[in-house]
Scaffold this active site. Structure first.
Site, PDB file in Angstrom:
ATOM      1  N   ARG A   1      -7.286  25.791 -29.257  1.00 49.25           N
ATOM      2  CA  ARG A   1      -6.231  26.607 -28.648  1.00 49.25           C
ATOM      3  C   ARG A   1      -4.984  25.806 -28.288  1.00 49.25           C
ATOM      4  NH1 ARG A   1      -9.177  28.897 -30.921  1.00 49.25           N
ATOM      5  NH2 ARG A   1     -10.543  30.643 -30.397  1.00 49.25           N
TER       6      ARG A   1
ATOM      7  N   CYS B   1      -7.784  37.169 -24.277  1.00 49.15           N
ATOM      8  CA  CYS B   1      -8.665  36.439 -23.362  1.00 49.15           C
ATOM      9  C   CYS B   1      -7.848  35.734 -22.288  1.00 49.15           C
ATOM     10  CB  CYS B   1      -9.500  35.418 -24.121  1.00 49.15           C
ATOM     11  SG  CYS B   1     -10.776  36.150 -25.170  1.00 49.15           S
TER      12      CYS B   1
ATOM     13  N   GLU C   1      -5.803  30.749 -20.437  1.00 51.08           N
ATOM     14  CA  GLU C   1      -5.355  30.863 -21.823  1.00 51.08           C
ATOM     15  C   GLU C   1      -4.025  31.602 -21.896  1.00 51.08           C
ATOM     16  OE1 GLU C   1      -7.188  32.394 -26.070  1.00 51.08           O
ATOM     17  OE2 GLU C   1      -8.440  31.266 -24.682  1.00 51.08           O
TER      18      GLU C   1
END
Length: 304
Positions: A167, A214, A285
């Site tokens: 990520r 998310c 996130e």
């Protein structure tokens, strides 16, 4: 209009986010490198598909840049000088190209490597910047070259030039992914579709309401074991917790959804509840505009 012809308007940013929250800000629609360079002369932020993002109810003071025109076009023809055998390197794909449409187009062409990103909203540039993905695949699995606009000019890099990982791409925050070349594998439309179906099936339990995606990255415990952020939030009994018109989804606890009319303040309050109740430090996130260090930095806590 700007001096280079970029269209400039003051607009509510909620219309450009998958969560549907965000106040008014100055938006620059840029379609050339000259327009982009002008827009970057003052403090700016880049807004792609608006997923993975929570914008404050008062908007942001910086210019907000949107890629348009050629930056939102794609050339999926194989480059004969770069493609070899079963490996295909495409022409340039703009950072403003919607990722879902790109994934569908690649399936029809029987080109593999990015089908694991099926179902991820947003645009190519933002998806590359955060290395968006699922357990079935991520953006850096299908990249050959990345063109980046920086305050000092435009440069091209390869994935090997970047310190990318889970990520994150290693691309600095104030740099903009303007175009990429994709590195793909020749397959068949049927095989690619089967891979997409497998990835999509795993997402069936995700909520259908407006959501940024998310909320937290899956944390790694001191013993090296990675655990599900959604499982931790669920075990804390937080599914269905609501502040205003924002709610921790009952389908999947790592999603915050907009029930209709939610504000960024509602979402921030839910993030604080999660951080207080879950006993494992977790990294956010979501991108928060403006930044909220008290929410984005992992709290000090002992992993259980």
């Amino acid at each position: 209009m700007s001096r280079t012809g970029a269209r400039v308007e003051r607009l509510p940013l909620a219309r450009y986010t998958t969560l549907g929250v965000g106040g008014e800000s100055e938006v620059w629609f840029v379609s050339t490198q000259e327009q982009l360079a002008e827009a970057m002369e003052q403090p700016y932020r880049i807004l792609g598909g608006g997923s993975n993002l929570v914008i404050a109810d008062g908007g942001v003071p910086e210019r907000v840049l949107r890629l348009s025109g050629p930056f939102a076009e794609r050339d999926l023809e194989p480059d004969p000088q770069l493609s070899t055998g079963t490996e295909i390197v495409t022409g340039w794909v703009g950072g403003g190209v919607p990722l879902p449409g790109l994934v569908r187009a690649l399936q029809k062409l029987g080109l593999s490597n990015l089908e694991g990103t099926v179902g991820i909203p947003g645009q190519v540039g933002g998806s590359v910047w955060m290395n968006a993905g699922t357990r079935f695949g991520e953006m850096f699995g299908g990249l050959h070259t990345i063109e980046i606009a920086t305050p000092g000019g435009v440069r091209q890099v390869t994935p090997d030039d970047l310190n990318w990982g889970y990520r994150q791409s290693g691309i600095p925050r104030n740099h903009i992914v303007t175009r990429v070349r994709l590195k793909l594998r020749r397959s068949t439309p049927g095989e690619v579709q089967a891979n997409m179906d497998a990835a999509d099936q795993a997402r069936k339990g995700q909520p259908k309401n407006k959501t940024p995606g998310c909320a937290f990255k899956n944390p790694t415990l001191p013993d090296g074991h990675k655990v599900s952020a959604g499982k931790l939030i669920d075990e804390a009994g937080l599914k269905g917790t609501r502040v205003g018109n924002a709610m921790i989804a009952s389908e999947h606890a790592n999603f915050i959804v907009n029930l209709g009319g939610a504000t960024a303040a509602d979402v921030h309050a839910l993030l604080e509840v999660i951080r207080e109740k879950v006993g494992v430090p977790m990294e956010l996130e979501y991108e928060l505009w403006p930044e909220r260090p008290e929410l984005t930095q992992a709290p000090v806590a002992e992993a259980r």
